[in-house]
Design an enzyme around this catalytic site. Structure first.
Site, mmCIF file in Angstrom:
data_model
loop_
_atom_site.group_PDB
_atom_site.id
_atom_site.type_symbol
_atom_site.label_atom_id
_atom_site.label_comp_id
_atom_site.label_asym_id
_atom_site.label_seq_id
_atom_site.Cartn_x
_atom_site.Cartn_y
_atom_site.Cartn_z
ATOM 1 N N ASP A 1 24.602 16.058 70.395
ATOM 2 C CA ASP A 1 25.222 17.385 70.369
ATOM 3 C C ASP A 1 24.496 18.298 69.386
ATOM 4 O OD1 ASP A 1 27.061 16.222 72.073
ATOM 5 O OD2 ASP A 1 28.569 15.918 70.517
ATOM 6 N N SER B 1 16.305 12.891 74.119
ATOM 7 C CA SER B 1 16.581 12.165 72.883
ATOM 8 C C SER B 1 16.444 10.672 73.159
ATOM 9 C CB SER B 1 17.982 12.498 72.362
ATOM 10 O OG SER B 1 18.964 12.286 73.358
ATOM 11 N N GLY C 1 16.871 8.072 70.527
ATOM 12 C CA GLY C 1 17.376 7.252 69.442
ATOM 13 C C GLY C 1 16.330 6.978 68.370
#
Length: 311
Positions: free
Chosen positions: A253, A221, A223
């Site tokens: 998550d 990931s 952002g």
């Protein structure tokens, strides 16, 4: 069967204010409470996606009872080890400009007896149909080799493991070869000793290096830059979706939950990438650590762009 392991769960307390004034009076405009901790957040999101999981780990005190009650009310299966002391409360302070200040409590100290009880429980759940999610920090008293120990323990019974951790927990666990990992860009840079903002090519090469160690899936990931999903024969980057962001807390998550759900449902590579991106983007639009509704995820999946890389 998906089993989420949260060794250091928390009550997530989310407060909204106009602007944080250190050392001064701060008037709270809104307060939200929810059961939290990374693995518990994953279980909540899997439930919203229509899947099932068993949430386990350590709980203690009144805060622990609150978390158990929340999960029971949502029909999320749970099977925790109860310990002395009070499960922590983590406070997240949101300002109108989007800034977030997090105040995380340490949580109870875990002894050898409680840790062994958890290990025994995990071994009992482990078989060739089980996927364990090891997510988040560990409490005081627990060795930073513990995730690696769990990986080896459940691998011996034929189970799979998805790891979402950072620092020494992440580094130590790699020797045990988890099946899937979900680092963010900063965590991957820290692992590689990179002290500058890495390029996409560097991230891809790091992911390939991790695949070379025997890991099946690396989801990174990044952002606002989106995310990468790297598997043997499948290397893609997906740009971030344009959504009205409320909070980025819980987005990682949500991606872990989507990755686990996709594995459990035997979804293909591209469908997995779409679901990961849409679920993560949906989480950004919610208050605190609440998971996105499935209807929101389905709409966002239509916006996902999959770009082949590394060819």
């Amino acid at each position: 069967m998906i089993i989420t392991v949260t060794m250091n769960p928390a009550i997530d307390k989310t407060v909204e204010i106009h602007r944080l004034v250190p050392g001064g009076l701060n008037r709270i405009q809104k307060v939200e409470y929810d059961a939290g901790g990374k693995g518990i957040n994953v279980s909540k999101t899997i439930h919203e996606l229509g899947g099932t999981s068993i949430a386990t780990g350590f709980l203690g005190g009144n805060a622990g009872k609150t978390i158990e009650n929340v999960l029971n009310e949502r029909n999320i299966k749970n099977d925790f080890i109860w310990v002395e002391g009070e499960t922590r409360t983590n406070t997240k302070v949101f300002e109108e400009n989007g800034e977030v200040t997090e105040l995380n409590e340490p949580g109870p100290v875990i002894g050898e007896e409680q840790l062994k009880a958890l290990m025994d429980k995990l071994e009992a759940y482990a078989d060739e149909n089980a996927l364990f999610i090891l997510a988040g920090s560990i409490p005081s008293g627990v060795d930073k080799q513990t995730y690696a120990d769990i990986i080896r323990l459940v691998h011996a019974k034929g189970a799979k493991v998805l790891l979402d951790a950072d620092g020494d927990l992440f580094r130590n666990s790699l020797d045990a070869v988890p099946d899937m990992i979900k680092p963010n860009r900063v965590e991957l840079e820290e692992y590689a000793g990179i002290d500058y903002r890495s390029s996409d090519e560097e991230i891809l090469n790091l992911a390939r290096e991790l695949l070379g160690r025997g890991i099946d899936t690396v989801a990174v990931s990044m952002g606002k830059s989106g995310a990468m999903l790297i598997r043997n024969g499948f290397e893609v980057k997906c740009p971030a979706l344009a959504v009205k962001a409320h909070s980025t807390v819980g987005a990682g998550d949500a991606m872990v939950a989507a990755l686990a759900y996709s594995y459990d449902q035997k979804l293909g590579h591209e469908e997995t990438a779409r679901l990961c991106m849409a679920t993560s983007a949906g989480a950004v639009t919610t208050v605190g650590t609440k998971p996105p509704k499935k209807e929101v995820v389905e709409e966002l999946k239509k916006q996902v762009i999959i770009e082949r890389i590394g060819e």
